[in-house]
Design a protein around this motif. Structure first.
Motif, PDB file in Angstrom:
ATOM      1  N   UNK A  11       0.818  -1.214   0.000  1.00  0.00           N
ATOM      2  CA  UNK A  11       0.000   0.000   0.000  1.00  0.00           C
ATOM      3  C   UNK A  11       0.852   1.265   0.000  1.00  0.00           C
ATOM      4  N   UNK A  12       1.859   1.304  -0.878  1.00  0.00           N
ATOM      5  CA  UNK A  12       2.759   2.445  -1.000  1.00  0.00           C
ATOM      6  C   UNK A  12       2.501   3.117  -2.347  1.00  0.00           C
ATOM      7  N   UNK A  13       2.432   4.449  -2.331  1.00  0.00           N
ATOM      8  CA  UNK A  13       2.138   5.182  -3.552  1.00  0.00           C
ATOM      9  C   UNK A  13       2.970   6.459  -3.612  1.00  0.00           C
ATOM     10  N   UNK A  14       3.326   6.849  -4.816  1.00  0.00           N
ATOM     11  CA  UNK A  14       4.122   8.044  -5.022  1.00  0.00           C
ATOM     12  C   UNK A  14       3.675   8.685  -6.328  1.00  0.00           C
ATOM     13  N   UNK A  56      12.075  16.834 -14.249  1.00  0.00           N
ATOM     14  CA  UNK A  56      12.500  17.608 -13.086  1.00  0.00           C
ATOM     15  C   UNK A  56      11.272  17.800 -12.203  1.00  0.00           C
ATOM     16  N   UNK A  57      11.274  17.228 -11.001  1.00  0.00           N
ATOM     17  CA  UNK A  57      10.090  17.300 -10.143  1.00  0.00           C
ATOM     18  C   UNK A  57       9.751  18.722  -9.720  1.00  0.00           C
ATOM     19  N   UNK A  58       8.450  18.988  -9.658  1.00  0.00           N
ATOM     20  CA  UNK A  58       7.933  20.256  -9.161  1.00  0.00           C
ATOM     21  C   UNK A  58       7.169  19.999  -7.858  1.00  0.00           C
ATOM     22  N   UNK A  59       6.298  18.993  -7.876  1.00  0.00           N
ATOM     23  CA  UNK A  59       5.530  18.591  -6.700  1.00  0.00           C
ATOM     24  C   UNK A  59       5.583  17.075  -6.564  1.00  0.00           C
ATOM     25  N   UNK A  60       5.689  16.620  -5.331  1.00  0.00           N
ATOM     26  CA  UNK A  60       5.706  15.178  -5.060  1.00  0.00           C
ATOM     27  C   UNK A  60       4.749  14.897  -3.906  1.00  0.00           C
ATOM     28  N   UNK A  61       3.980  13.835  -4.051  1.00  0.00           N
ATOM     29  CA  UNK A  61       3.070  13.415  -2.990  1.00  0.00           C
ATOM     30  C   UNK A  61       3.293  11.925  -2.757  1.00  0.00           C
ATOM     31  N   UNK A  62       3.470  11.534  -1.506  1.00  0.00           N
ATOM     32  CA  UNK A  62       3.640  10.119  -1.176  1.00  0.00           C
ATOM     33  C   UNK A  62       2.644   9.756  -0.085  1.00  0.00           C
ATOM     34  N   UNK A  68       7.088   2.198   5.599  1.00  0.00           N
ATOM     35  CA  UNK A  68       7.957   1.247   4.912  1.00  0.00           C
ATOM     36  C   UNK A  68       9.249   1.905   4.454  1.00  0.00           C
ATOM     37  N   UNK A  69      10.085   1.115   3.828  1.00  0.00           N
ATOM     38  CA  UNK A  69      11.349   1.608   3.293  1.00  0.00           C
ATOM     39  C   UNK A  69      11.137   2.629   2.188  1.00  0.00           C
ATOM     40  N   UNK A  70      10.051   2.487   1.417  1.00  0.00           N
ATOM     41  CA  UNK A  70       9.812   3.424   0.326  1.00  0.00           C
ATOM     42  C   UNK A  70       9.670   4.847   0.855  1.00  0.00           C
ATOM     43  N   UNK A  71       8.957   5.020   1.950  1.00  0.00           N
ATOM     44  CA  UNK A  71       8.777   6.352   2.524  1.00  0.00           C
ATOM     45  C   UNK A  71      10.137   6.904   2.959  1.00  0.00           C
ATOM     46  N   UNK A  72      10.950   6.077   3.567  1.00  0.00           N
ATOM     47  CA  UNK A  72      12.284   6.512   3.966  1.00  0.00           C
ATOM     48  C   UNK A  72      13.109   6.947   2.771  1.00  0.00           C
ATOM     49  N   UNK A  73      13.019   6.221   1.660  1.00  0.00           N
ATOM     50  CA  UNK A  73      13.749   6.566   0.449  1.00  0.00           C
ATOM     51  C   UNK A  73      13.249   7.887  -0.123  1.00  0.00           C
ATOM     52  N   UNK A  74      11.944   8.059  -0.185  1.00  0.00           N
ATOM     53  CA  UNK A  74      11.376   9.307  -0.699  1.00  0.00           C
ATOM     54  C   UNK A  74      11.823  10.483   0.162  1.00  0.00           C
ATOM     55  N   UNK A  75      11.786  10.317   1.472  1.00  0.00           N
ATOM     56  CA  UNK A  75      12.202  11.387   2.370  1.00  0.00           C
ATOM     57  C   UNK A  75      13.678  11.707   2.198  1.00  0.00           C
ATOM     58  N   UNK A  83      16.867  20.170   0.800  1.00  0.00           N
ATOM     59  CA  UNK A  83      17.555  20.608   2.003  1.00  0.00           C
ATOM     60  C   UNK A  83      16.623  20.757   3.192  1.00  0.00           C
ATOM     61  N   UNK A  84      15.358  20.321   3.041  1.00  0.00           N
ATOM     62  CA  UNK A  84      14.370  20.428   4.119  1.00  0.00           C
ATOM     63  C   UNK A  84      14.089  19.048   4.702  1.00  0.00           C
ATOM     64  N   UNK A  85      14.075  18.955   6.026  1.00  0.00           N
ATOM     65  CA  UNK A  85      13.763  17.687   6.676  1.00  0.00           C
ATOM     66  C   UNK A  85      12.260  17.430   6.618  1.00  0.00           C
ATOM     67  N   UNK A  86      11.888  16.181   6.375  1.00  0.00           N
ATOM     68  CA  UNK A  86      10.477  15.824   6.305  1.00  0.00           C
ATOM     69  C   UNK A  86      10.045  15.161   7.603  1.00  0.00           C
ATOM     70  N   UNK A  87       8.771  15.270   7.925  1.00  0.00           N
ATOM     71  CA  UNK A  87       8.260  14.684   9.160  1.00  0.00           C
ATOM     72  C   UNK A  87       8.092  13.170   9.018  1.00  0.00           C
ATOM     73  N   UNK A  88       7.602  12.538  10.048  1.00  0.00           N
ATOM     74  CA  UNK A  88       7.485  11.086  10.073  1.00  0.00           C
ATOM     75  C   UNK A  88       6.103  10.576   9.686  1.00  0.00           C
ATOM     76  N   UNK A  89       5.258  11.401   9.104  1.00  0.00           N
ATOM     77  CA  UNK A  89       3.932  10.962   8.693  1.00  0.00           C
ATOM     78  C   UNK A  89       4.007   9.922   7.589  1.00  0.00           C
TER      79      UNK A  89
END
Length: 96
Positions: A11-14, A56-62, A68-75, A83-89
């Motif tokens: 159930x991972x989507x990007x 070249x990405x403009x907007x990304x939604x995950x 899962x590991x996919x979220x960690x990779x995207x972050x 250069x911005x840290x992402x939260x753990x959602x």
């Protein structure tokens, strides 16, 4: 251009929204044209049907229903690119 990736088993989507352009780069084509893909292009990197797209990405939604590991990779990718840290959602949206 919109690119969508999914791993339905976890159930991972990007979704990536970006600006696409055609790239003429024989060296890059040589790097990414694996043996399976080479079967599709008889003339290899010189095949007139071979086209490289650069997005070249403009907007990304995950999002996912399981962390899962996919979220960690995207972050990790987002952190490197923005250069911005992402939260753990288990869901997020960011703009480049």
């Amino acid at each position: 251009m919109m690119l969508f990736f999914s791993n339905k088993n976890n159930a991972e989507y990007l979704s990536i929204f970006g600006k696409a352009s055609i790239v003429q780069d024989k060296q890059r084509a040589r790097q990414i044209l694996n043996p399976d893909a080479r079967q599709l292009f008889e003339e290899g990197i010189h095949d007139p049907e071979l086209t490289l797209l650069q997005v070249k990405p403009v907007n990304v939604h995950y999002w996912n229903t399981k962390k899962t590991k996919m979220i960690g990779l995207v972050k990790m990718m987002a952190n490197a690119m923005t250069g911005k840290a992402m939260d753990e959602n288990a869901q997020g949206y960011f703009k480049f």
